[in-house]
Design an enzyme around this catalytic site. Structure first.
Site: not given
Ligand code: AMP
Length: 125
Positions: A97, A110
């Site tokens: 995203n 990511h």
């Molecule tokens: P996005 O919306 O593509 O930026 O995805 C961000 C992702 O990061 C989401 O799926 C969250 O669940 C994940 N996320 C946020 N904080 C953490 C964390 N501390 N450890 C692992 N995943 C996380």
């Protein structure tokens, strides 16, 4: 304006080990860890260690070594998760995203690796 990297984003803190994460694979330039709020039986996040906000930033500014390492890491994690045909895996979805329209929450590049169930429609129409 160019790319603005926020050093206080949550993945930067994970890379600095200021907050914990569940590592599944780590290389010189990349880290893969479990998503804290999984959307599928397998939900792994794969990130470069460098300070890149998104994929076009990474493609523009990362070194060949970083780009190769990141690509190899994605493949390795897919295979470790047994989602590939050689592991009799049933496939996966790889998502990155980006920005406002991509609805990116964390401003550090990511890839989401999602598998273990049918992921359904690609996007809301
Ligand atoms: P996005 O919306 O593509 O930026 O995805 C961000 C992702 O990061 C989401 O799926 C969250 O669940 C994940 N996320 C946020 N904080 C953490 C964390 N501390 N450890 C692992 N995943 C996380």
């Amino acid at each position: 304006m160019g790319y603005q990297y926020d050093r206080e984003n949550i993945f930067a803190k994970i890379l600095r080990k200021e907050i914990p994460s569940e590592t599944v694979h780590e290389t010189k330039h990349s880290l893969a860890f479990k998503d804290i709020n999984p959307a599928a039986p397998t939900h792994i996040l794969i990130i470069p260690k460098g300070s890149y906000v998104n994929f076009d930033h990474f493609g523009s500014d990362a070194s060949e070594e970083e780009i190769i390492d990141f690509n190899q890491t994605v493949t390795t994690v897919i295979q470790q998760a047994k989602l590939d045909p050689n592991s009799n895996g049933e496939g996966y979805r790889l998502i990155t995203n980006t920005g406002l329209n991509g609805v990116q929450e964390v401003p550090h590049l990511h890839f989401h690796l999602l598998g273990g169930r049918n992921m359904g429609t690609m996007v809301v129409r």
